[in-house]
Scaffold this active site. Sequence first.
Site, PDB file in Angstrom:
ATOM      1  N   VAL A  83      36.324  34.639  36.531  1.00  0.00           N
ATOM      2  CA  VAL A  83      36.208  36.091  36.606  1.00  0.00           C
ATOM      3  C   VAL A  83      35.325  36.458  37.806  1.00  0.00           C
ATOM      4  O   VAL A  83      34.206  35.965  37.933  1.00  0.00           O
ATOM      5  CB  VAL A  83      35.591  36.652  35.306  1.00  0.00           C
ATOM      6  CG1 VAL A  83      35.438  38.155  35.417  1.00  0.00           C
ATOM      7  CG2 VAL A  83      36.450  36.279  34.117  1.00  0.00           C
ATOM      8  N   LYS A  84      35.878  37.328  38.658  1.00  0.00           N
ATOM      9  CA  LYS A  84      35.140  37.721  39.859  1.00  0.00           C
ATOM     10  C   LYS A  84      34.426  39.042  39.579  1.00  0.00           C
ATOM     11  O   LYS A  84      35.056  40.020  39.133  1.00  0.00           O
ATOM     12  CB  LYS A  84      36.147  37.902  40.990  1.00  0.00           C
ATOM     13  CG  LYS A  84      35.628  37.546  42.350  1.00  0.00           C
ATOM     14  CD  LYS A  84      36.811  37.491  43.297  1.00  0.00           C
ATOM     15  CE  LYS A  84      36.370  37.403  44.717  1.00  0.00           C
ATOM     16  NZ  LYS A  84      37.496  37.638  45.624  1.00  0.00           N
ATOM     17  N   ILE A  85      33.133  39.055  39.837  1.00  0.00           N
ATOM     18  CA  ILE A  85      32.324  40.245  39.546  1.00  0.00           C
ATOM     19  C   ILE A  85      31.446  40.547  40.762  1.00  0.00           C
ATOM     20  O   ILE A  85      30.740  39.658  41.247  1.00  0.00           O
ATOM     21  CB  ILE A  85      31.443  40.011  38.289  1.00  0.00           C
ATOM     22  CG1 ILE A  85      32.329  39.845  37.054  1.00  0.00           C
ATOM     23  CG2 ILE A  85      30.427  41.122  38.108  1.00  0.00           C
ATOM     24  CD1 ILE A  85      31.561  39.622  35.750  1.00  0.00           C
TER      25      ILE A  85
END
Length: 224
Positions: A83-85
């Site tokens: 997951v890219k945050i």
Amino acid sequence: MRLFLDTANIEQIREIVRMGVLSGVTTNPTLMAKEQGISYRDRVVEICEAVDGPVSAECTSRSVDELVIEAREVAAWHPNVVVKIPIDDVGLEATSTLAAEGIKINMTLIFSANQALLAATAGATYVSPFVGRLDDAGHDGMEVVRESVEIFDRYHLPAQVLAASLRHPRHIIEAARAGSPIATLPYALLKSMLKHPLTDIGIERFLEDSRSYEKESARERSGS
Ligand code: G3P
């Protein structure tokens, strides 16, 4: 150094997989906006099935609660999803919650070694300094890669630097020499690694020489 592709284009990904040099993929909403007729989820799952490695998919929620819910959903799309945050106070808080649940985070939009240190401390698995965008603003973007690698190594932080926003072939070499364990590259940049005019000239010369050698052998066989 492992090479990732920075794209949401499945044909580009499949081509580089066939070359045996691809270890993962990073996507973002800007890259996904170039793709037509497929949802983000379906494309990410398709990429995960094509590549044996981590595939980053970006979340866009702007509150901690919403971000945590969105990230859990995205992480459930496929076991290879990371997951890219983006880094900010919301992103860090969500990352510390998600990392404790075993969800892998790629903390993105990193523009300083201090941000990288915060991301690693909150539990991000990958930390992505944007080299080209820093260069565009008149800074030495690679310095953030060098400093982050040095800090993570010195304090044995498990986070891995993922050099991003790379724009030209020297960026790749510099990221490798800086000890960045991963670099993510646009398709055209990865293909440019392959090219050298002397290789093209050498291949052409070997072909010409093999043709004249074959002609000579055929003449000898026919006794003329
Ligand atoms: O992975 C980050 C990348 O997509 C950003 O690249 O060229 O838009 O700065 P760029």
